[in-house]
Design an enzyme around this catalytic site. Structure first.
Site, PDB file in Angstrom:
ATOM      1  N   THR A  52       0.785  -1.225  -0.451  1.00  0.00           N
ATOM      2  CA  THR A  52       0.128   0.187  -0.352  1.00  0.00           C
ATOM      3  C   THR A  52       0.812   1.248   0.102  1.00  0.00           C
ATOM      4  O   THR A  52       1.806   1.483   1.139  1.00  0.00           O
ATOM      5  CB  THR A  52      -1.127  -0.106   1.023  1.00  0.00           C
ATOM      6  OG1 THR A  52      -1.522  -1.456   1.015  1.00  0.00           O
ATOM      7  CG2 THR A  52      -1.918   1.787   1.689  1.00  0.00           C
ATOM      8  N   GLY A  79       2.480   0.500   5.564  1.00  0.00           N
ATOM      9  CA  GLY A  79       3.876   0.300   6.738  1.00  0.00           C
ATOM     10  C   GLY A  79       4.952   0.258   6.835  1.00  0.00           C
ATOM     11  O   GLY A  79       6.165  -0.235   7.103  1.00  0.00           O
ATOM     12  N   GLN A  80       4.971   0.891   5.476  1.00  0.00           N
ATOM     13  CA  GLN A  80       6.855   1.492   4.919  1.00  0.00           C
ATOM     14  C   GLN A  80       7.210   2.347   6.075  1.00  0.00           C
ATOM     15  O   GLN A  80       6.492   2.900   6.207  1.00  0.00           O
ATOM     16  CB  GLN A  80       6.701   1.443   3.645  1.00  0.00           C
ATOM     17  CG  GLN A  80       6.727   0.366   2.689  1.00  0.00           C
ATOM     18  CD  GLN A  80       5.311   0.942   1.868  1.00  0.00           C
ATOM     19  OE1 GLN A  80       3.924   1.504   2.458  1.00  0.00           O
ATOM     20  NE2 GLN A  80       4.997   0.550   0.257  1.00  0.00           N
ATOM     21  N   GLU A  81       8.428   2.281   6.104  1.00  0.00           N
ATOM     22  CA  GLU A  81       8.845   3.493   7.190  1.00  0.00           C
ATOM     23  C   GLU A  81       8.555   4.740   7.017  1.00  0.00           C
ATOM     24  O   GLU A  81       8.698   5.493   7.653  1.00  0.00           O
ATOM     25  CB  GLU A  81      10.345   2.854   7.275  1.00  0.00           C
ATOM     26  CG  GLU A  81      11.138   3.714   8.503  1.00  0.00           C
ATOM     27  CD  GLU A  81      12.501   3.978   8.337  1.00  0.00           C
ATOM     28  OE1 GLU A  81      13.434   4.282   9.537  1.00  0.00           O
ATOM     29  OE2 GLU A  81      13.434   2.223   7.738  1.00  0.00           O
ATOM     30  N   LEU A  83       6.595   6.207   4.971  1.00  0.00           N
ATOM     31  CA  LEU A  83       5.157   6.180   5.453  1.00  0.00           C
ATOM     32  C   LEU A  83       4.501   6.579   7.217  1.00  0.00           C
ATOM     33  O   LEU A  83       3.753   7.334   6.804  1.00  0.00           O
ATOM     34  CB  LEU A  83       4.056   5.291   4.520  1.00  0.00           C
ATOM     35  CG  LEU A  83       3.843   4.775   3.299  1.00  0.00           C
ATOM     36  CD1 LEU A  83       3.460   4.679   2.118  1.00  0.00           C
ATOM     37  CD2 LEU A  83       3.941   6.289   2.631  1.00  0.00           C
TER      38      LEU A  83
END
Length: 203
Positions: A52, A79-81, A83
């Site tokens: 996402t 949930g990437q760092e 973001l």
């Protein structure tokens, strides 16, 4: 999926006319299975998703027994760092948070713990109920909900924060219904305390 504009962060009041819907935000590290869980709830089947980049949102109607049902407006945030600083834009004034972890990735639970404690202790999120979903219980070697609870130090969150850890699987839907039922109960309990404090009766 996941390519909506991140500027469209929700305002909880839009989704809470007369308690008809509850605003819930799903967060967690990348690859934990958040989007797959969302679409398992929405479509009752497993959907292989891509990472996402912004958020996904769906309205989920969940039966509570008999003719009763509750509607959740669910926001699933990447949930990437890079973001994660955006999470607070979505959790502000939310009714409940769902924090998803990959129970097969023990080596990332310390990272997940840091993010869980950071977001739950943010000033806007004080006392917001937290449901932790220990996802991927269908896979060999998945840590139990009790072990996940211990490694995330869930009991060390603020005493005013209601929490519950539920094992689940996006593949077969295991644990999702009881998990959301428990989240609903925690949200209800918090609202009743809030209403009692203001001396107002909402229903």
């Amino acid at each position: 999926m996941g390519n909506h504009l991140t500027e469209m962060a929700p305002n909880a009041s839009v989704f809470l006319p007369h308690f008809q819907a509850l605003h819930v935000v799903v967060i967690g590290l990348d690859s934990a299975g958040k989007t797959s869980l969302l679409y398992r709830l929405k479509f009752k089947e497993f959907v292989q998703s891509v990472p996402t980049k912004g958020f996904n949102t769906e309205k989920i109607r969940m039966p509570l027994g008999g003719s009763r049902a509750i509607t959740f407006q669910v926001w699933d945030v990447g949930g990437q760092e890079k973001l994660r600083p955006l999470w607070r834009s979505y959790t502000r004034r939310t009714d409940g948070m769902v924090f998803v972890v990959d129970a097969t990735e023990a080596e990332r639970l310390e990272e997940a713990k840091i993010e869980l404690h950071r977001i739950s202790r943010a000033s806007d999120n004080q006392g917001v109920p937290v449901l932790v979903l220990a996802n991927k219980q269908d896979r060999p070697g998945a840590l139990s909900p009790a072990e996940v609870e211990k490694r995330l130090a869930v009991k060390e969150l603020a005493t005013a924060t209601l929490t519950y850890v539920q094992g689940c699987s996006a593949v077969d839907g295991l644990g999702l219904q009881p998990g959301l039922e428990r989240l609903y109960e925690m949200i209800l309990k918090r609202k009743k305390v809030s209403w009692a404090g203001t001396g107002r009766k909402r229903w």
